[in-house]
Design a protein around this motif. Sequence first.
Motif, PDB file in Angstrom:
ATOM      1  N   GLY A   4     -10.784  10.303  -3.861  1.00  7.38           N
ATOM      2  CA  GLY A   4     -10.783  11.434  -4.779  1.00  7.38           C
ATOM      3  C   GLY A   4     -10.156  11.083  -6.117  1.00  7.38           C
ATOM      4  N   ILE A   5      -9.081  10.304  -6.094  1.00 11.77           N
ATOM      5  CA  ILE A   5      -8.443   9.876  -7.339  1.00 11.77           C
ATOM      6  C   ILE A   5      -9.359   8.934  -8.109  1.00 11.77           C
ATOM      7  CG2 ILE A   5      -6.537   8.497  -8.284  1.00 11.77           C
ATOM      8  CD1 ILE A   5      -4.742   9.840  -6.187  1.00 11.77           C
ATOM      9  N   VAL A   6     -10.054   8.046  -7.399  1.00 20.10           N
ATOM     10  CA  VAL A   6     -11.018   7.170  -8.073  1.00 20.10           C
ATOM     11  C   VAL A   6     -12.048   8.023  -8.813  1.00 20.10           C
ATOM     12  CG1 VAL A   6     -12.906   5.528  -7.694  1.00 20.10           C
ATOM     13  CG2 VAL A   6     -10.707   5.181  -6.557  1.00 20.10           C
TER      14      VAL A   6
ATOM     15  N   GLY B 182      -5.873  20.183 -12.571  1.00 18.40           N
ATOM     16  CA  GLY B 182      -4.482  20.065 -12.123  1.00 18.40           C
ATOM     17  C   GLY B 182      -4.347  20.249 -10.620  1.00 18.40           C
ATOM     18  N   ALA B 183      -5.076  21.195 -10.067  1.00 20.03           N
ATOM     19  CA  ALA B 183      -5.029  21.414  -8.619  1.00 20.03           C
ATOM     20  C   ALA B 183      -5.582  20.203  -7.870  1.00 20.03           C
ATOM     21  CB  ALA B 183      -5.818  22.675  -8.252  1.00 20.03           C
ATOM     22  N   LEU B 184      -6.654  19.606  -8.396  1.00 20.97           N
ATOM     23  CA  LEU B 184      -7.204  18.399  -7.770  1.00 20.97           C
ATOM     24  C   LEU B 184      -6.200  17.252  -7.842  1.00 20.97           C
ATOM     25  CD1 LEU B 184     -10.887  18.535  -9.063  1.00 20.97           C
ATOM     26  CD2 LEU B 184     -10.086  18.942  -6.722  1.00 20.97           C
ATOM     27  N   ASP B 185      -5.552  17.088  -8.990  1.00 18.31           N
ATOM     28  CA  ASP B 185      -4.519  16.059  -9.129  1.00 18.31           C
ATOM     29  C   ASP B 185      -3.406  16.278  -8.104  1.00 18.31           C
ATOM     30  OD1 ASP B 185      -5.828  14.941 -11.302  1.00 18.31           O
ATOM     31  OD2 ASP B 185      -4.420  15.697 -12.803  1.00 18.31           O
ATOM     32  N   PHE B 186      -2.926  17.510  -8.026  1.00 15.04           N
ATOM     33  CA  PHE B 186      -1.824  17.867  -7.130  1.00 15.04           C
ATOM     34  C   PHE B 186      -2.189  17.593  -5.669  1.00 15.04           C
ATOM     35  CE2 PHE B 186       0.408  21.071  -4.546  1.00 15.04           C
ATOM     36  CZ  PHE B 186       1.723  20.733  -4.837  1.00 15.04           C
ATOM     37  N   LEU B 187      -3.346  18.070  -5.253  1.00 14.74           N
ATOM     38  CA  LEU B 187      -3.761  17.890  -3.859  1.00 14.74           C
ATOM     39  C   LEU B 187      -4.002  16.421  -3.522  1.00 14.74           C
ATOM     40  CD1 LEU B 187      -6.114  20.973  -3.468  1.00 14.74           C
ATOM     41  CD2 LEU B 187      -3.817  20.659  -2.492  1.00 14.74           C
ATOM     42  N   ALA B 188      -4.588  15.681  -4.453  1.00 12.37           N
ATOM     43  CA  ALA B 188      -4.812  14.254  -4.213  1.00 12.37           C
ATOM     44  C   ALA B 188      -3.476  13.516  -4.084  1.00 12.37           C
ATOM     45  CB  ALA B 188      -5.652  13.651  -5.334  1.00 12.37           C
ATOM     46  N   GLY B 189      -2.517  13.881  -4.921  1.00 16.93           N
ATOM     47  CA  GLY B 189      -1.195  13.265  -4.838  1.00 16.93           C
ATOM     48  C   GLY B 189      -0.524  13.535  -3.504  1.00 16.93           C
ATOM     49  N   LEU B 190      -0.599  14.776  -3.048  1.00 16.12           N
ATOM     50  CA  LEU B 190      -0.046  15.102  -1.732  1.00 16.12           C
ATOM     51  C   LEU B 190      -0.788  14.369  -0.624  1.00 16.12           C
ATOM     52  CD1 LEU B 190       0.594  18.966  -1.919  1.00 16.12           C
ATOM     53  CD2 LEU B 190       2.253  17.109  -2.137  1.00 16.12           C
ATOM     54  N   GLY B 191      -2.113  14.272  -0.779  1.00 17.65           N
ATOM     55  CA  GLY B 191      -2.938  13.625   0.237  1.00 17.65           C
ATOM     56  C   GLY B 191      -2.663  12.142   0.390  1.00 17.65           C
ATOM     57  N   LEU B 192      -2.121  11.521  -0.632  1.00 15.90           N
ATOM     58  CA  LEU B 192      -1.773  10.100  -0.539  1.00 15.90           C
ATOM     59  C   LEU B 192      -0.518   9.869   0.293  1.00 15.90           C
ATOM     60  CD1 LEU B 192      -2.361   8.673  -4.123  1.00 15.90           C
ATOM     61  CD2 LEU B 192      -3.642   8.139  -2.058  1.00 15.90           C
ATOM     62  N   ILE B 193       0.343  10.861   0.369  1.00 15.78           N
ATOM     63  CA  ILE B 193       1.654  10.652   0.978  1.00 15.78           C
ATOM     64  C   ILE B 193       1.849  11.419   2.289  1.00 15.78           C
ATOM     65  CG2 ILE B 193       4.140  10.906   0.607  1.00 15.78           C
ATOM     66  CD1 ILE B 193       3.504  10.709  -2.427  1.00 15.78           C
TER      67      ILE B 193
ATOM     68  N   LEU C 243       0.830  -1.213   0.000  1.00 12.95           N
ATOM     69  CA  LEU C 243       0.000   0.000   0.000  1.00 12.95           C
ATOM     70  C   LEU C 243       0.861   1.259   0.000  1.00 12.95           C
ATOM     71  CD1 LEU C 243      -2.818  -1.086   2.470  1.00 12.95           C
ATOM     72  CD2 LEU C 243      -3.025  -0.743   0.004  1.00 12.95           C
ATOM     73  N   TRP C 244       1.961   1.237   0.747  1.00 12.21           N
ATOM     74  CA  TRP C 244       2.872   2.381   0.742  1.00 12.21           C
ATOM     75  C   TRP C 244       3.474   2.587  -0.651  1.00 12.21           C
ATOM     76  CZ3 TRP C 244       4.031   6.562   3.287  1.00 12.21           C
ATOM     77  CH2 TRP C 244       3.711   6.685   4.632  1.00 12.21           C
ATOM     78  N   ILE C 245       3.900   1.510  -1.286  1.00 14.60           N
ATOM     79  CA  ILE C 245       4.505   1.627  -2.613  1.00 14.60           C
ATOM     80  C   ILE C 245       3.503   2.179  -3.614  1.00 14.60           C
ATOM     81  CG2 ILE C 245       5.433   0.282  -4.553  1.00 14.60           C
ATOM     82  CD1 ILE C 245       6.738  -1.553  -2.403  1.00 14.60           C
ATOM     83  N   ILE C 246       2.298   1.646  -3.596  1.00 14.38           N
ATOM     84  CA  ILE C 246       1.260   2.141  -4.518  1.00 14.38           C
ATOM     85  C   ILE C 246       0.977   3.608  -4.247  1.00 14.38           C
ATOM     86  CG2 ILE C 246      -1.153   1.945  -5.215  1.00 14.38           C
ATOM     87  CD1 ILE C 246      -0.932  -1.072  -4.605  1.00 14.38           C
ATOM     88  N   ALA C 247       0.826   3.971  -2.973  1.00 18.89           N
ATOM     89  CA  ALA C 247       0.502   5.357  -2.619  1.00 18.89           C
ATOM     90  C   ALA C 247       1.613   6.310  -3.044  1.00 18.89           C
ATOM     91  CB  ALA C 247       0.233   5.473  -1.117  1.00 18.89           C
ATOM     92  N   ILE C 248       2.862   5.918  -2.849  1.00 17.22           N
ATOM     93  CA  ILE C 248       3.977   6.792  -3.224  1.00 17.22           C
ATOM     94  C   ILE C 248       4.048   6.963  -4.742  1.00 17.22           C
ATOM     95  CG2 ILE C 248       6.503   6.930  -3.297  1.00 17.22           C
ATOM     96  CD1 ILE C 248       6.441   5.699  -0.429  1.00 17.22           C
ATOM     97  N   LEU C 249       3.895   5.854  -5.474  1.00 16.74           N
ATOM     98  CA  LEU C 249       3.929   5.952  -6.942  1.00 16.74           C
ATOM     99  C   LEU C 249       2.760   6.783  -7.475  1.00 16.74           C
ATOM    100  CD1 LEU C 249       5.015   2.318  -7.884  1.00 16.74           C
ATOM    101  CD2 LEU C 249       6.400   4.407  -7.959  1.00 16.74           C
ATOM    102  N   LEU C 250       1.556   6.501  -6.977  1.00 19.97           N
ATOM    103  CA  LEU C 250       0.392   7.294  -7.400  1.00 19.97           C
ATOM    104  C   LEU C 250       0.552   8.752  -7.005  1.00 19.97           C
ATOM    105  CD1 LEU C 250      -2.792   5.153  -6.616  1.00 19.97           C
ATOM    106  CD2 LEU C 250      -2.024   5.926  -8.836  1.00 19.97           C
ATOM    107  N   GLY C 251       0.990   8.967  -5.766  1.00 20.17           N
ATOM    108  CA  GLY C 251       1.152  10.340  -5.288  1.00 20.17           C
ATOM    109  C   GLY C 251       2.122  11.124  -6.145  1.00 20.17           C
ATOM    110  N   GLY C 252       3.263  10.526  -6.451  1.00 17.07           N
ATOM    111  CA  GLY C 252       4.244  11.209  -7.303  1.00 17.07           C
ATOM    112  C   GLY C 252       3.699  11.505  -8.683  1.00 17.07           C
ATOM    113  N   ALA C 253       3.006  10.533  -9.255  1.00 15.51           N
ATOM    114  CA  ALA C 253       2.448  10.729 -10.594  1.00 15.51           C
ATOM    115  C   ALA C 253       1.406  11.840 -10.601  1.00 15.51           C
ATOM    116  CB  ALA C 253       1.825   9.422 -11.097  1.00 15.51           C
ATOM    117  N   PHE C 254       0.544  11.875  -9.585  1.00 16.27           N
ATOM    118  CA  PHE C 254      -0.501  12.886  -9.568  1.00 16.27           C
ATOM    119  C   PHE C 254       0.029  14.270  -9.208  1.00 16.27           C
ATOM    120  CE2 PHE C 254      -3.274   9.366 -10.097  1.00 16.27           C
ATOM    121  CZ  PHE C 254      -4.372   9.900 -10.743  1.00 16.27           C
ATOM    122  N   VAL C 255       1.046  14.341  -8.368  1.00 14.90           N
ATOM    123  CA  VAL C 255       1.671  15.643  -8.095  1.00 14.90           C
ATOM    124  C   VAL C 255       2.292  16.183  -9.381  1.00 14.90           C
ATOM    125  CG1 VAL C 255       3.618  16.744  -6.918  1.00 14.90           C
ATOM    126  CG2 VAL C 255       2.011  15.345  -5.616  1.00 14.90           C
ATOM    127  N   ALA C 256       3.021  15.343 -10.099  1.00 13.63           N
ATOM    128  CA  ALA C 256       3.665  15.781 -11.348  1.00 13.63           C
ATOM    129  C   ALA C 256       2.629  16.185 -12.389  1.00 13.63           C
ATOM    130  CB  ALA C 256       4.557  14.668 -11.891  1.00 13.63           C
TER     131      ALA C 256
END
Length: 124
Positions: free
Chosen positions: A80-82, A51-62, A5-18
């Motif tokens: 939110g990402i779903v 973009g702001a929603l993507d960014f905030l969701a990415g931060l919120g995962l990590i 779960l940590w690995i998935i969250a970090i990968l998703l979070g990074g992708a959505f922040v970017a």
Amino acid sequence: MNVVLWIIAILLGGAFVAAGLMKMLQPKEKLIETGLGWTEGFSPNAIKAIGALDFLAGLGLILPALFGIAEILVPLAAVGIVLLMIGAVVVHGRRRETPMVIANLVLLVLAAVVAWGRFGPYSF
């Protein structure tokens, strides 16, 4: 499972922040040139909002889990990402962009796994 779960969250979070930063910082014309054709159907402000929603969701995962503060935000960000990916599937589906639909469905499933795990048996 916690490590997965940590690995998935970090990968998703990074992708959505970017992705969020790209949508917030690049002008609409540049996004269209770089292959984001779906942006043609949206106003510049709508693109920046997505973009702001993507960014905030990415931060919120990590960040909440990393700092141990308001950890309930992790599964909420995943939900939110779903929801964002459901919208993306609809947009790309209407444009008949099958590879993008598949990519969005993969991201949707990964976010759903994080939401399930963090709301359920592997909460913090």
